[in-house]
Motif scaffolding. Structure first.
Motif, PDB file in Angstrom:
ATOM      1  N   LEU A 171       0.829  -1.207   0.000  1.00 23.77           N
ATOM      2  CA  LEU A 171       0.000   0.000   0.000  1.00 23.77           C
ATOM      3  C   LEU A 171       0.860   1.252   0.000  1.00 23.77           C
ATOM      4  O   LEU A 171       1.908   1.295   0.639  1.00 23.77           O
ATOM      5  N   THR A 172       0.399   2.273  -0.720  1.00 26.79           N
ATOM      6  CA  THR A 172       0.988   3.609  -0.628  1.00 26.79           C
ATOM      7  C   THR A 172      -0.138   4.567  -0.262  1.00 26.79           C
ATOM      8  O   THR A 172      -1.161   4.611  -0.953  1.00 26.79           O
ATOM      9  N   ALA A 173       0.050   5.298   0.817  1.00 28.06           N
ATOM     10  CA  ALA A 173      -0.933   6.307   1.203  1.00 28.06           C
ATOM     11  C   ALA A 173      -0.653   7.571   0.416  1.00 28.06           C
ATOM     12  O   ALA A 173       0.506   7.937   0.207  1.00 28.06           O
TER      13      ALA A 173
ATOM     14  N   ASP B 178       1.301  17.125  -3.276  1.00 31.95           N
ATOM     15  CA  ASP B 178       0.829  15.830  -2.780  1.00 31.95           C
ATOM     16  C   ASP B 178       1.943  15.157  -1.977  1.00 31.95           C
ATOM     17  O   ASP B 178       3.123  15.337  -2.260  1.00 31.95           O
ATOM     18  N   ALA B 179       1.536  14.366  -0.986  1.00 31.79           N
ATOM     19  CA  ALA B 179       2.508  13.624  -0.173  1.00 31.79           C
ATOM     20  C   ALA B 179       2.161  12.138  -0.225  1.00 31.79           C
ATOM     21  O   ALA B 179       0.998  11.761  -0.458  1.00 31.79           O
ATOM     22  N   TYR B 180       3.182  11.321  -0.041  1.00 27.33           N
ATOM     23  CA  TYR B 180       3.021   9.864  -0.117  1.00 27.33           C
ATOM     24  C   TYR B 180       3.633   9.232   1.126  1.00 27.33           C
ATOM     25  O   TYR B 180       4.593   9.764   1.689  1.00 27.33           O
TER      26      TYR B 180
ATOM     27  N   ALA C 157       7.459   9.141   4.844  1.00 26.98           N
ATOM     28  CA  ALA C 157       6.658   9.972   3.945  1.00 26.98           C
ATOM     29  C   ALA C 157       7.561  10.863   3.108  1.00 26.98           C
ATOM     30  O   ALA C 157       8.574  11.362   3.596  1.00 26.98           O
ATOM     31  N   TRP C 158       7.175  11.044   1.868  1.00 26.81           N
ATOM     32  CA  TRP C 158       7.961  11.882   0.962  1.00 26.81           C
ATOM     33  C   TRP C 158       7.016  12.652   0.048  1.00 26.81           C
ATOM     34  O   TRP C 158       5.802  12.416   0.039  1.00 26.81           O
TER      35      TRP C 158
END
Lengths: 145, 174
Positions: B45-47, B126-128, B147-148
């Motif tokens: 999963l990637t948020a 946007d952040a991931y 997070a990046w």
């Protein structure tokens, strides 16, 4: 802190878009201590089966309150940013209750501020969460190396 | 050895997994409030936190609010942990994701503590985030999350959380 300064600080904090989105209100601010509260809101629920507010919303309240406490430290702070924040969740906040955080900037060095904070619901005796954090500290220009 | 079973059609597998993930994520009002979505590749999963003005903490820079960053990491960690619990139930057929809705979610882990390191300013983009369950015991779990924004190798925040696992009783949907 006199009423005029408190009013200015209140306007500053309540103008932060995310603080406003969460309905945060500055209740008290003086000499390194800040009290900020936010209302219960169904949009902030983390567990739909119990209606308990999400820990992330409590984190946002703690972070804002910690930053405000640093800004109010009586040593001429002009800017701050969170370095790290640890939150301990003691118990679920009671659905429907307002959540109030109190943060205290208990020590500062030249460039770091140390903060501890506690959050309560209507029951002021048993904390919902506690937090400790380190914040950067910018002071008005004074002989920097 | 059991006799070889014909693999399920890919569409059936995808629908089942996507339905379970959707139930986990869309059932939580605060995740919807922040606008967090999840991208799934197999079980990874990637948020994703799409930028929005209401996430701003410093209007002058502008920068994402530190509280939003903390919440984003915590959501990514708790969904990753929940997902790892749901995955086995779902793939074994013990849990039918089509019967999951906000009133019939699996019991979720509860956060004991969460620590966030702020490494860089959260930019107005946007952040991931990706989380890794480093220890998943019967009662406690430890999850790390990174997070990046623009560059995967330049983290803007990382976090570690400890969670109390849900009690393993009968599946909520029977």
């Amino acid at each position: 802190m006199d009423d005029r300064k408190l009013k200015a600080a209140r306007q500053f904090i309540e103008a932060i878009p995310h603080s406003r989105a969460l309905g945060m209100v500055l209740d008290r601010l003086e000499d390194g201590v800040a009290v900020i509260s936010m209302p219960y809101d169904a949009r902030f629920v983390g567990d739909p089966q119990t209606g308990v507010i999400h820990g992330g919303a409590v984190s946002a309240l703690m972070d804002t309150c910690g930053g405000a406490a640093v800004m109010s430290h009586p040593t001429g702070v002009i800017g701050t940013a969170t370095i790290d924040l640890r939150i301990d969740y003691m118990r679920p906040a009671k659905p429907g209750d307002r959540i109030t955080a109190r943060a205290e900037c208990y020590h500062v060095t030249r460039s770091v501020a140390f903060v501890r904070a506690t959050a309560h619901d209507a029951d002021g005796e048993r904390p919902v969460a506690t937090a400790t954090g380190a914040f950067t500290l910018e002071r008005a220009a004074e002989g920097r190396p | 050895m059991s006799p070889r079973v014909k693999p399920e059609p890919v569409q059936v597998v995808k629908e089942r997994r996507d339905a379970a993930l959707k139930a986990l994520v869309h059932g939580v009002p605060y995740i919807q409030f922040l606008g967090i979505e999840f991208d799934r590749r197999g079980d990874e999963l990637t948020a994703i936190l799409p930028f929005d003005d209401k996430l701003i903490g410093n209007p002058l820079l502008p920068a994402i609010h530190g509280g939003v960053t903390a919440a984003f990491l915590e959501v990514a960690a708790i969904i990753e942990l929940s997902w790892s619990l749901v995955w086995d139930e779902m793939e074994s057929g013990r849990l039918d994701p089509r019967k999951l809705d906000p009133d019939h979610l699996p019991r979720l882990p509860k956060t004991i503590d969460f620590t966030v390191d702020y490494l860089r300013t959260g930019l107005p983009r946007d952040a991931y985030a990706r989380a890794r369950v480093n220890r998943s015991g019967r009662r406690y779990a430890s999850v790390h999350v990174e997070a990046w924004q623009d560059n995967r190798s330049r983290l803007f925040a990382q976090g570690t959380g400890h969670f109390l696992m849900p009690e393993r009783d009968a599946a909520p949907n029977g």
